[in-house]
Design a protein around this motif. Structure first.
Motif, PDB file in Angstrom:
ATOM      1  N   VAL A   1      20.543 -26.778 -22.058  1.00 35.11           N
ATOM      2  CA  VAL A   1      21.287 -26.553 -20.816  1.00 35.11           C
ATOM      3  C   VAL A   1      22.459 -27.522 -20.725  1.00 35.11           C
ATOM      4  O   VAL A   1      23.591 -27.141 -20.428  1.00 35.11           O
ATOM      5  CB  VAL A   1      20.336 -26.691 -19.604  1.00 35.11           C
ATOM      6  N   THR A   2      22.191 -28.785 -21.013  1.00 36.59           N
ATOM      7  CA  THR A   2      23.238 -29.786 -20.880  1.00 36.59           C
ATOM      8  C   THR A   2      24.392 -29.504 -21.849  1.00 36.59           C
ATOM      9  O   THR A   2      25.561 -29.477 -21.452  1.00 36.59           O
ATOM     10  CB  THR A   2      22.661 -31.185 -21.148  1.00 36.59           C
TER      11      THR A   2
ATOM     12  N   VAL B   1      16.277 -28.949 -21.712  1.00 42.72           N
ATOM     13  CA  VAL B   1      17.210 -29.878 -21.072  1.00 42.72           C
ATOM     14  C   VAL B   1      18.441 -30.086 -21.963  1.00 42.72           C
ATOM     15  O   VAL B   1      19.580 -30.016 -21.500  1.00 42.72           O
ATOM     16  CB  VAL B   1      16.506 -31.221 -20.762  1.00 42.72           C
TER      17      VAL B   1
ATOM     18  N   ILE C   1       9.947 -30.485 -22.762  1.00 42.24           N
ATOM     19  CA  ILE C   1      10.929 -30.676 -21.696  1.00 42.24           C
ATOM     20  C   ILE C   1      12.323 -30.900 -22.283  1.00 42.24           C
ATOM     21  O   ILE C   1      13.339 -30.495 -21.710  1.00 42.24           O
ATOM     22  CB  ILE C   1      10.504 -31.848 -20.773  1.00 42.24           C
TER      23      ILE C   1
END
Lengths: 703, 336, 277
Positions: free
Chosen positions: C253-254, C250, C246
């Motif tokens: 993208v962030t 994440v 995960i």
């Protein structure tokens, strides 16, 4: 009283300082209006901020201080120095800002703007009582108290300025500062506002300081005045002394350069430009541009010295000679200058008539050249023969959509003929909203007329523009008000010059174009090497306007349409550009249509003048005829309202409210405000008539 | 309030946009299923039948009938099109739900709508107020350290996608430190304290994630607006008046810079609604988003079409209402 | 160097964005796995190490290469959408602003309305019918439909203000034709701003797609950063504490979004400064 004690102030530009105010000392006495004059960037507005104690980053005071001197309750002297003046704001000292257009909070009613300014000084605690008091005061100033419930955008520019004056004077402060209070207002409104200042001052007997770039404004209302140049005060004295016996070379040249109606003498601007305030020269700051500069002028700074009663100036020539007890040079030279400006005007004017009497004869030849015999505004000339022929031109604008909109006639039945054989400078004068700019834009095909014809040598421009656009652009060229917006900031200016020369087939090759551009730049007083490769922001306004003129000249046009071409240029440089028009008219045989609100410059530069009012040409004739002997009541009013130098206003003259937005559809458009209006003026439209030889007017008085 | 010409014109132009938003949105929804290569009804039906073990032939026929109607596949294209509009705008009849047969779709939407509306209104209002307050301060006092810190913080926080924040909150407060529930379960009913407490408790995390995400944009845009406004003549004159910086900020800079933020809010409602749908799904929050999601999972096309059409109308209406606030704040439109 | 005048935000943003572009387009071409999405290619739920830099997923996929390929696809989608919507938007905006009159009013009404139409519900509808079989170029087209109005709106207002400026008239009176005026006088201003708009469009396209993907409404055969999060979330990577699975998408993208946004806001500040110079 307000004392300035050797004040210096500067802007902190992080890597350097701009010394906007340098060692200024003077005192504003009680019961006087003190004017501060100077060109843009001379530090006059900054000085006013310092006087008001509005010193915040990046502005800082580097030396000296300002003191307000007042009498206390027991008659003792109270001094309020810089740093404490802000505690006395509005009660002892108040401020009328420049550009009333945007200074008011757009989302709150006028009365709240009064409350938040003066509420805390009036501890009535009751807003209703305070509102009543304010309303009474407005009535006293002949303003309708209803404005208190209006929002700023509902008031005209002049009304807003009046409200601001009311706000500044409400608490009867002993000092009122005003920064360009009438800039951007039309002359008639300007006059009534300046008159309001005078009346208020006379009533309260306080001190007022008025900053303006317009020497005429100072002549009309200031008792004493100071001239600033590059951050320094160069001359201080009573207004009449300054205008009649200026002592500092800068003041002398500035005053000699002022165009005046009735004075035909040749005016010269001051060569060069002011020094940078970041690195000012060590010597006299004016030395670079001064005709009398000696080596010592470039080494040290002159001190202020007394040159007359209440009159002092900062110039070495005055120092040394007054020390020798003579002081004659100053008086003599100044007198001579003044004579050239005033009394000598007539002779000089006559000389001009005799010398290059072309203007007069031009009119006669024109007359001869036309079958009809006259330059006129009825469009009766023969089409083929005229450089420009405008016939029955009209333009309607719709404001506010199809359903609820109102129609505005920006131009109505406009007729102009400009002969081809002798070039003219035709000035179109009028206030904002008169339609003069719309007329210019129609000639430039930037606005499409609603009716009527514009013909260039007999060819309608619409067809010419469609069939042979290049030919149209060759014949007509524009010059815009703001040279910095006339060139894209992203391009070097040469691109426009080359495009004009090459696109319009004026030059066969790039080399040819280069040569041609060089010649044209020389003709406007610029050097090719100083122009090529530069972006617009690397020029001064005056220089860039010359580039703009050179570009227009490249096509050797019949007509150049110049919309307020010198409005953005400082007074000392303005005459240089205006003189250029006169030279180019003869040298290039080009007609100028010169759109302006400035009657004095129009008088100086033009052969013919047309006055516009709400879309109509209401008066037309030779420049001298129209402005020395105006026939239409509106032209008379305009002429009365410009702040002239040499003739003071009658403060009791009632001025009609000219700001009304109402558009009359029947009758003479000016009837509502005309002192001579009769019943017939309100019911039917006058027609253009030739009241005197070559002098046309749209008024029943002359039918 | 006096209705002036200017105000009327403003009203007309906003109304035109409102109508046009609904027409464009509903038209797209109408044509999307039609633009696909296969017959949506048979495809759906096949999927539906594959999913359930056995179905009465009558039930299948009934479902085919409502499906055909849902997609508006009866009659000519024009009559289908106008029929669809009539259903969306007037009758609100989208037939029964397949997954929760025979409850009408509209009833399910009616149950979900208050949750979504409540969540959105509360979080949009909160983030608008908080964001503009911070942005005003940061823009008006540009030179202060906290303005710079706040700006940097919002530049880092604003671009973080809403679902990341949602996932982070889920991990932090429902998984690692299980204070809040992973899925919504509401206790009590009506106007009881228990019920309201339960709603607030269940809405807390989704709400928090939307506020955290939504605030950044308002901070950034308000900072620019307030910064520009502080240079305006009217603000400089307010300084000449001797008003305190606080008065200037509240009385001059704030009103003028909030005006464009209202227009901006109207423009952003549609995008915020999308974010809310995804957030609801991640938190299993019983709003429209979850309803659509469960509809998709169970191939309940009556439900999907109904919920999506209604949400477009709802968003358009909300946008219209926000737009109409503008003239109440700006006197230049109210009075000429 | 050309970035001498860049501010810190623009420098950091552009550097990180460049890093992502290298990772997405250069590194991805060295991917040793033919189908990163294929289930059970490797042992399941492995911690990092042993040939798998970031370990494997519960579905038996290599996390590192899955993330790299997802990044590639997301970037591709973002760039494609940004390119299409900026081009279309600028074209419509120029047309509308220059043409004026009724054509302008209709175009403006249309763009304003399309901005106000909530796009996600419609994309969900589309996704639900297509059931994840939509290829990236088609998805880019659909996203373009909803993102072109923003640049159109901005270009129009810019064109309207430039159109009235005197230098356009000067160019006209220098004998320049309409097309040349658009290209040489108006476009430089629009293109300056387009850089910002382009970056913003990349950001919002990836944002929208990943939002869709996270609820399983995007392509679920093609890996994107959003689908990777979807599968991780769907298979309870959080509950089973498979943080790399995960975490990788994440974090990517962030960081990507922060970098793009820093580039965007840094560039705007830079452009303002350059105009002021």
């Amino acid at each position: 009283m307000l004392h300035l004690r050797d004040v210096s102030a500067r802007y902190n530009l992080l890597d350097s300082y701009a010394n906007a105010v340098d060692n200024v000392a003077f005192t504003v006495g009680d019961n006087e209006i003190f004017g501060i004059a100077g060109e843009s960037g001379c530090g006059k507005s900054t000085l006013l901020k310092v006087m008001y104690d509005l010193v915040r980053y990046p502005l800082e005071i580097s030396a000296g201080k300002v003191e307000i001197e007042m009498l206390g309750a027991g008659g003792e002297k109270i001094l309020i120095p810089t740093g404490e003046i802000r505690n006395a704001w509005w009660k002892c000292i108040s401020y009328v800002p420049q550009g009333a257009m945007h200074v008011m909070n757009p989302v709150s009613k006028i009365k709240y703007q009064f409350f938040d300014t003066i509420g805390k000084h009036r501890k009535t605690g009751n807003r209703r009582l305070l509102a009543k008091e304010i309303a009474d005061y407005l009535r006293e100033l002949e303003l309708a108290p209803e404005v208190l419930d209006a929002y700023p955008h509902q008031l005209s520019g002049g009304m807003r300025q009046r409200v601001l004056i009311a706000l500044a004077t409400f608490l009867s402060p002993s000092i009122i500062l005003a920064d360009e209070p009438t800039t951007a207002l039309d002359v008639i409104v300007q006059r009534s506002i300046l008159t309001m200042f005078k009346r208020v001052q006379r009533k309260v007997k306080n001190s007022m300081v008025i900053v303006s770039h317009d020497m005429g404004v100072h002549y009309q209302i200031a008792n004493r005045m100071g001239i600033m140049y590059a951050g320094q005060m160069v001359e201080i004295g009573p207004t009449d002394e300054i205008f009649e016996r200026p002592r500092h070379p800068y003041t002398q040249m500035l005053i000699a350069a002022l165009p005046r109606i009735g004075d035909n003498s040749q005016k010269e601007g001051i060569p060069g430009k002011p020094p940078s305030l970041r690195e000012p020269p060590p010597g006299c700051r004016f030395a670079e541009r001064c005709l009398f500069a000696k080596p010592e002028c470039r080494r040290a700074q002159p001190e202020m010295s007394i040159v007359g009663e209440n009159h002092s100036a900062a110039c070495f020539r005055l120092n040394s000679e007054s020390a020798g007890g003579a002081g004659l040079w100053g008086a003599g030279a100044a007198g001579g200058k003044a004579a050239a400006a005033h009394g000598g005007g007539r002779e000089a004017g006559a000389g001009r008539e005799a010398g290059n009497g072309g203007v007069v004869r031009a009119g006669e030849t024109t007359t001869a050249g036309q079958p009809n015999g006259k330059a006129d505004v009825r469009g009766s000339g023969v089409p083929g023969g005229n450089a420009l022929e405008i016939r029955g031109l009209s333009k309607q604008f719709r404001i506010g959509g199809m359903i609820f909109g109102t129609k505005i006639m920006a131009a109505e039945d406009v007729n102009i003929s400009m002969p081809a054989d002798r070039p003219w400078i035709l000035s179109i004068v009028g206030e904002s909203g008169s339609g003069k700019t719309t007329l210019a834009k129609m000639i430039l095909k930037l606005v499409e007329p609603s009716g009527g014809d514009i013909l260039l040598r007999g060819e309608p421009i619409m067809e010419l523009g469609k069939d042979r656009p290049k030919e149209y652009y060759k014949r007509v060229q524009p010059i815009f008000q703001n040279p910095f917006s006339a060139f894209s900031p992203r391009k070097i200016v040469d691109t426009y010059l080359y495009e004009t020369a090459l696109n319009l087939d004026m030059a066969a090759s790039r080399a040819d174009a280069k040569r041609m551009i060089g010649e044209t730049l020389n003709a406007v007083g610029l050097d090719r090497d100083a122009v090529f490769g530069k972006y617009p922001n690397q020029f001064s306004g005056g220089e860039l306007q010359r580039v703009s003129i050179a570009r227009a000249l490249l096509t050797k046009p019949d007509i150049i349409v110049a919309d307020e071409p010198v409005a953005m240029i400082d007074a000392s440089l303005r005459m240089n550009v205006v003189n250029l028009f006169k030279q180019l008219k003869t040298a290039y045989g080009v007609n100028f249509i010169y759109i302006t609100h400035d009657l004095s410059t129009a008088y100086y530069v033009s052969d013919y003048i047309a006055t516009m009012y709400r879309g109509n040409i209401i008066e037309f004739g030779r420049a001298e005829a129209v402005l020395e002997n105006p026939l239409h009541p509106y032209t008379q009013l305009l002429l009365d309202s410009i702040p002239k130098v040499g003739l003071r206003w009658d403060d009791n003259m009632a001025l009609p409210d000219i700001e009304s937005r109402e558009y009359q559809l029947a009758g003479c458009k000016f009837a509502g405000r005309c002192a001579f209006a009769a019943e017939s003026c309100r019911n039917s439209r006058p027609a253009m008539r030739e009241a005197q030889e070559g002098h046309w007017v749209l008024c029943f008085k002359y039918s | 309030m006096v209705i002036t010409v200017k105000f009327f014109r403003f009203l007309l132009s906003r109304l035109a946009v409102y109508i046009s938003v609904i027409v464009i949105g509903v038209t797209i929804v109408f044509f999307v299923p039609r633009a696909l290569p296969s017959d949506p009804v048979e495809a759906m039906l096949a999927r539906l039948l594959a999913q359930s073990d056995y179905m009465e032939p009558e039930a299948v026929a009934a479902i085919r009938g409502t499906l055909t109607e849902t997609f508006g596949l009866e009659g000519s294209l024009a009559s289908q099109y106008f029929g669809f509009f009539k259903r969306v705008l007037l009758t609100h009849d989208f037939g029964p739900s397949f997954s929760q047969y025979p409850i009408p779709v509209m009833e399910l939407i009616g149950r979900a709508l208050p949750w979504t509306m409540g969540l959105m209104m509360a979080t949009i209002a909160l983030s608008w107020v908080i964001g503009n307050a911070i942005g005003l301060l940061a823009g008006f006092r540009k030179e202060k350290w906290y303005s710079k810190a706040l700006e940097s913080l919002s530049i880092v926080f604003y671009p973080i996608p809403y679902y990341i924040v949602a996932l982070f909150l889920i991990i932090a407060f429902a998984h690692l430190i299980p204070i809040f529930p992973l899925a919504t379960s509401v206790r009590g009913r009506g106007l009881s304290f228990d019920h309201i407490k339960s709603i607030l408790f269940n809405s807390f995390l989704p709400g928090l994630s939307m506020v955290v995400v939504g605030t950044g944009w308002w901070v950034i845009s308000m900072k620019t607006l307030a910064g520009n406004m502080s240079e305006e003549d009217s603000v400089n004159f307010a300084r000449l008046k001797g008003l305190s910086e606080h008065r200037i900020m509240m009385g001059y800079v704030m009103p003028a810079s909030l005006l464009p933020q209202i227009t901006s809010l109207a423009l952003r409602i549609g995008g915020l609604f999308g974010g809310a749908l995804v957030t609801e799904i991640l938190f299993s929050y019983p709003g429209l988003g979850m309803l659509v999601y469960s509809g998709i999972a169970q191939n309940d096309y009556n439900l999907i079409m109904g919920a999506i059409s209604i949400s477009i109308v709802a968003v358009a209406t909300a946008t219209f209402i926000v737009d109409l606030l503008y003239p109440f704040v700006d006197p230049r439109i109210r009075y000429t | 160097m050309f970035f001498r005048h860049w501010n810190i935000r623009l420098r950091v943003g552009a550097a990180v964005t460049l890093l992502f572009l290298v990772l997405g387009f250069a590194v991805s071409s060295f991917c040793p796995i033919p189908d990163v999405m294929a289930w059970g290619s490797f042992p399941k739920s492995r911690p990092p190490g042993g040939g798998h830099i970031l370990g494997t997923t519960a579905l038996g996929q290599d996390i590192f290469w899955l993330a790299v390929m997802s990044l590639r696809n997301s970037l591709l989608l973002g760039l494609l959408t940004a390119f299409l919507s900026t081009a279309l938007g600028v074209a419509v905006g120029l047309f509308s602003g220059l043409r004026g009159g009724a054509a302008d009013r209709v175009a403006t009404l249309f763009t304003d309305s399309l901005i106000a139409v909530p796009n996600l519900p419609i994309l969900i509808l589309l996704g639900s019918i297509l059931k994840g079989r939509i290829p990236i170029p088609a998805l880019a087209l659909v996203l373009t439909l909803f993102s072109w109005p923003w640049p159109a709106r901005a270009t129009r207002s810019m064109t309207l203000s430039i159109r009235e400026s005197d230098f356009i008239s000067t160019a006209r009176f220098s004998g320049e034709g309409t097309l040349k005026i658009i290209a040489k006088e108006i476009f430089p201003f629009v293109s300056d701003w387009s850089v910002a708009s382009f970056t913003n469009a990349i950001l919002s396209a990836i944002q929208t797609e990943s939002g869709l993907a996270i609820i399983g409404m995007s392509s679920n055969t093609m890996p994107t950063l959003g689908t990777m999060i979807y599968w991780a979330n769907d298979r309870s990577a959080i509950l089973s504490e498979q943080w790399f699975w995960i975490g990788a998408p994440v974090v990517l993208v962030t960081l990507l979004f922060i970098a793009l946004f820093m580039t965007l806001s840094g560039y705007q500040a830079y452009a303002t400064m350059r105009r002021g110079k």
